[in-house]
Design a protein around this motif. Structure first.
Motif, PDB file in Angstrom:
ATOM      1  N   ASP A 208       0.851  -1.189   0.000  1.00 41.48           N
ATOM      2  CA  ASP A 208       0.000   0.000   0.000  1.00 41.48           C
ATOM      3  C   ASP A 208       0.889   1.243   0.000  1.00 41.48           C
ATOM      4  OD1 ASP A 208      -1.880   1.985   0.397  1.00 41.48           O
ATOM      5  OD2 ASP A 208      -2.323   1.418   2.463  1.00 41.48           O
ATOM      6  N   PRO A 209       0.992   1.954  -1.112  1.00 44.21           N
ATOM      7  CA  PRO A 209       1.844   3.143  -1.178  1.00 44.21           C
ATOM      8  C   PRO A 209       1.202   4.326  -0.451  1.00 44.21           C
ATOM      9  CG  PRO A 209       0.719   2.867  -3.269  1.00 44.21           C
ATOM     10  CD  PRO A 209       0.335   1.681  -2.403  1.00 44.21           C
ATOM     11  N   ASN A 210       1.197   4.248   0.863  1.00 50.61           N
ATOM     12  CA  ASN A 210       0.455   5.181   1.707  1.00 50.61           C
ATOM     13  C   ASN A 210       1.407   6.237   2.268  1.00 50.61           C
ATOM     14  OD1 ASN A 210      -0.935   6.358   3.901  1.00 50.61           O
ATOM     15  ND2 ASN A 210      -2.205   4.541   4.131  1.00 50.61           N
ATOM     16  N   TRP A 211       1.463   7.384   1.629  1.00 51.23           N
ATOM     17  CA  TRP A 211       2.364   8.450   2.089  1.00 51.23           C
ATOM     18  C   TRP A 211       1.977   8.947   3.473  1.00 51.23           C
ATOM     19  CZ3 TRP A 211      -0.094  12.810   3.389  1.00 51.23           C
ATOM     20  CH2 TRP A 211      -1.297  13.099   2.752  1.00 51.23           C
ATOM     21  N   GLY A 212       0.704   8.835   3.832  1.00 53.14           N
ATOM     22  CA  GLY A 212       0.241   9.304   5.132  1.00 53.14           C
ATOM     23  C   GLY A 212       0.878   8.552   6.287  1.00 53.14           C
TER      24      GLY A 212
ATOM     25  N   LEU B 155       8.542  18.721   4.318  1.00 51.25           N
ATOM     26  CA  LEU B 155       8.562  17.263   4.206  1.00 51.25           C
ATOM     27  C   LEU B 155       8.529  16.812   2.755  1.00 51.25           C
ATOM     28  CD1 LEU B 155       8.539  14.610   5.820  1.00 51.25           C
ATOM     29  CD2 LEU B 155       6.048  14.720   5.780  1.00 51.25           C
ATOM     30  N   HIS B 156       9.447  15.903   2.422  1.00 50.38           N
ATOM     31  CA  HIS B 156       9.528  15.318   1.084  1.00 50.38           C
ATOM     32  C   HIS B 156       9.618  13.806   1.259  1.00 50.38           C
ATOM     33  CE1 HIS B 156      10.590  15.124  -3.194  1.00 50.38           C
ATOM     34  NE2 HIS B 156      11.393  14.135  -2.824  1.00 50.38           N
ATOM     35  N   ILE B 157       8.791  13.059   0.540  1.00 48.78           N
ATOM     36  CA  ILE B 157       8.755  11.600   0.651  1.00 48.78           C
ATOM     37  C   ILE B 157       8.838  10.976  -0.728  1.00 48.78           C
ATOM     38  CG2 ILE B 157       7.391   9.587   1.361  1.00 48.78           C
ATOM     39  CD1 ILE B 157       6.061  11.389   3.463  1.00 48.78           C
ATOM     40  N   GLU B 158       9.719   9.981  -0.858  1.00 46.72           N
ATOM     41  CA  GLU B 158       9.816   9.184  -2.078  1.00 46.72           C
ATOM     42  C   GLU B 158       9.723   7.712  -1.710  1.00 46.72           C
ATOM     43  OE1 GLU B 158      13.273  10.088  -4.414  1.00 46.72           O
ATOM     44  OE2 GLU B 158      12.921  12.244  -4.248  1.00 46.72           O
ATOM     45  N   LEU B 159       9.039   6.969  -2.536  1.00 42.61           N
ATOM     46  CA  LEU B 159       8.940   5.517  -2.410  1.00 42.61           C
ATOM     47  C   LEU B 159       9.542   4.947  -3.682  1.00 42.61           C
ATOM     48  CD1 LEU B 159       7.846   2.974  -0.944  1.00 42.61           C
ATOM     49  CD2 LEU B 159       5.738   3.298  -2.245  1.00 42.61           C
ATOM     50  N   GLY B 160      10.770   4.433  -3.580  1.00 47.36           N
ATOM     51  CA  GLY B 160      11.468   4.005  -4.789  1.00 47.36           C
ATOM     52  C   GLY B 160      11.555   5.173  -5.746  1.00 47.36           C
ATOM     53  N   PRO B 161      11.127   4.993  -6.986  1.00 50.90           N
ATOM     54  CA  PRO B 161      11.208   6.073  -7.965  1.00 50.90           C
ATOM     55  C   PRO B 161      10.026   7.049  -7.927  1.00 50.90           C
ATOM     56  CG  PRO B 161      10.403   4.103  -9.031  1.00 50.90           C
ATOM     57  CD  PRO B 161      10.720   3.719  -7.597  1.00 50.90           C
ATOM     58  N   PHE B 162       9.133   6.876  -6.969  1.00 49.21           N
ATOM     59  CA  PHE B 162       7.903   7.669  -6.935  1.00 49.21           C
ATOM     60  C   PHE B 162       7.972   8.771  -5.882  1.00 49.21           C
ATOM     61  CE2 PHE B 162       6.920   3.423  -8.359  1.00 49.21           C
ATOM     62  CZ  PHE B 162       6.232   3.669  -9.534  1.00 49.21           C
TER      63      PHE B 162
ATOM     64  N   ALA C  13       1.360   1.474  -9.965  1.00 48.14           N
ATOM     65  CA  ALA C  13       2.772   1.249 -10.284  1.00 48.14           C
ATOM     66  C   ALA C  13       3.619   1.261  -9.010  1.00 48.14           C
ATOM     67  CB  ALA C  13       3.266   2.301 -11.270  1.00 48.14           C
ATOM     68  N   ALA C  14       3.290   2.122  -8.054  1.00 43.40           N
ATOM     69  CA  ALA C  14       4.026   2.155  -6.791  1.00 43.40           C
ATOM     70  C   ALA C  14       3.805   0.868  -6.003  1.00 43.40           C
ATOM     71  CB  ALA C  14       3.611   3.371  -5.968  1.00 43.40           C
ATOM     72  N   SER C  15       2.586   0.362  -6.013  1.00 49.44           N
ATOM     73  CA  SER C  15       2.293  -0.905  -5.360  1.00 49.44           C
ATOM     74  C   SER C  15       3.057  -2.045  -6.033  1.00 49.44           C
ATOM     75  CB  SER C  15       0.787  -1.174  -5.397  1.00 49.44           C
ATOM     76  OG  SER C  15       0.487  -2.376  -4.742  1.00 49.44           O
ATOM     77  N   LYS C  16       3.122  -2.020  -7.346  1.00 51.58           N
ATOM     78  CA  LYS C  16       3.876  -3.038  -8.095  1.00 51.58           C
ATOM     79  C   LYS C  16       5.362  -2.940  -7.767  1.00 51.58           C
ATOM     80  CE  LYS C  16       4.654  -4.837 -12.782  1.00 51.58           C
ATOM     81  NZ  LYS C  16       5.998  -5.251 -12.478  1.00 51.58           N
ATOM     82  N   TYR C  17       5.875  -1.723  -7.622  1.00 54.70           N
ATOM     83  CA  TYR C  17       7.278  -1.545  -7.233  1.00 54.70           C
ATOM     84  C   TYR C  17       7.550  -2.281  -5.919  1.00 54.70           C
ATOM     85  CZ  TYR C  17      11.071   0.568  -4.629  1.00 54.70           C
ATOM     86  OH  TYR C  17      12.174   0.741  -3.831  1.00 54.70           O
ATOM     87  N   MET C  18       6.657  -2.116  -4.938  1.00 49.81           N
ATOM     88  CA  MET C  18       6.842  -2.772  -3.644  1.00 49.81           C
ATOM     89  C   MET C  18       6.753  -4.285  -3.775  1.00 49.81           C
ATOM     90  SD  MET C  18       5.109  -0.259  -0.816  1.00 49.81           S
ATOM     91  CE  MET C  18       3.529  -0.039  -1.595  1.00 49.81           C
ATOM     92  N   ALA C  19       5.806  -4.762  -4.546  1.00 54.86           N
ATOM     93  CA  ALA C  19       5.651  -6.203  -4.733  1.00 54.86           C
ATOM     94  C   ALA C  19       6.870  -6.787  -5.435  1.00 54.86           C
ATOM     95  CB  ALA C  19       4.385  -6.494  -5.533  1.00 54.86           C
ATOM     96  N   ASP C  20       7.353  -6.110  -6.467  1.00 50.50           N
ATOM     97  CA  ASP C  20       8.529  -6.595  -7.197  1.00 50.50           C
ATOM     98  C   ASP C  20       9.764  -6.591  -6.307  1.00 50.50           C
ATOM     99  OD1 ASP C  20       6.942  -6.955  -9.425  1.00 50.50           O
ATOM    100  OD2 ASP C  20       7.683  -5.159 -10.477  1.00 50.50           O
TER     101      ASP C  20
ATOM    102  N   ASP D 223      15.970  -7.224  -2.062  1.00 56.15           N
ATOM    103  CA  ASP D 223      14.557  -7.249  -1.663  1.00 56.15           C
ATOM    104  C   ASP D 223      14.186  -6.003  -0.864  1.00 56.15           C
ATOM    105  OD1 ASP D 223      16.043  -7.897   0.593  1.00 56.15           O
ATOM    106  OD2 ASP D 223      14.608  -9.360   1.344  1.00 56.15           O
ATOM    107  N   THR D 224      14.857  -4.916  -1.157  1.00 59.92           N
ATOM    108  CA  THR D 224      14.669  -3.687  -0.400  1.00 59.92           C
ATOM    109  C   THR D 224      13.631  -2.773  -1.026  1.00 59.92           C
ATOM    110  OG1 THR D 224      16.957  -3.774   0.352  1.00 59.92           O
ATOM    111  CG2 THR D 224      15.853  -1.646   0.482  1.00 59.92           C
ATOM    112  N   VAL D 225      12.708  -2.309  -0.206  1.00 62.48           N
ATOM    113  CA  VAL D 225      11.781  -1.255  -0.600  1.00 62.48           C
ATOM    114  C   VAL D 225      12.387   0.044  -0.062  1.00 62.48           C
ATOM    115  CG1 VAL D 225       9.478  -0.291  -0.269  1.00 62.48           C
ATOM    116  CG2 VAL D 225       9.767  -2.761  -0.560  1.00 62.48           C
ATOM    117  N   LEU D 226      12.778   0.921  -0.961  1.00 63.10           N
ATOM    118  CA  LEU D 226      13.455   2.156  -0.577  1.00 63.10           C
ATOM    119  C   LEU D 226      12.439   3.254  -0.289  1.00 63.10           C
ATOM    120  CD1 LEU D 226      16.136   3.676  -0.227  1.00 63.10           C
ATOM    121  CD2 LEU D 226      16.003   4.231  -2.661  1.00 63.10           C
TER     122      LEU D 226
END
Length: 106
Positions: free
Chosen positions: A10-14, A32-39, A54-61, A71-74
């Motif tokens: 769940d790409p939940n920035w909150g 505040l600045h937040i990035e999840l992988g390339p997002f 796509a962000a959810s897929k990034y986490m799953a991949d 296996d890191t989620v950045l």
């Protein structure tokens, strides 16, 4: 809750923003600045539009990668322009992890 969101893909920035707010570091929320992988998910304290699927897929991949190798989620969080820098690593919070660790006492 951030770990739960990552496990649930769940790409939940909150949840990430809330964790930053509870970290015990004073900062201006408008920085505040937040990035999840390339997002990029938040900038200058404001949510940004991003492709949730796509962000959810990034986490799953990322989770399918070799254990402790790729296996890191950045998740990157910036709270301003000061000289401080920090790095943190977390562990999984899967059902099995909770079950295994709940079954024994120390």
């Amino acid at each position: 809750l951030t770990k739960a969101a990552i496990y649930g893909r769940d790409p939940n920035w909150g949840r990430i923003a809330a964790a930053a707010g509870r970290a015990g570091v004073d900062f201006d929320p408008d920085q505040l600045h937040i990035e999840l992988g390339p997002f990029a998910m938040m900038d200058k304290g404001q949510p940004l539009p991003f492709d949730r699927a796509a962000a959810s897929k990034y986490m799953a991949d990322a989770a399918k990668g070799a254990y402790l190798k790729d296996d890191t989620v950045l998740v990157q969080v910036s709270v301003g322009n000061g000289p401080g820098v920090g790095k943190s690593f977390g562990c999984d919070l899967t059902y099995d992890y909770v079950k295994i660790n709940a079954e024994y006492t120390t």
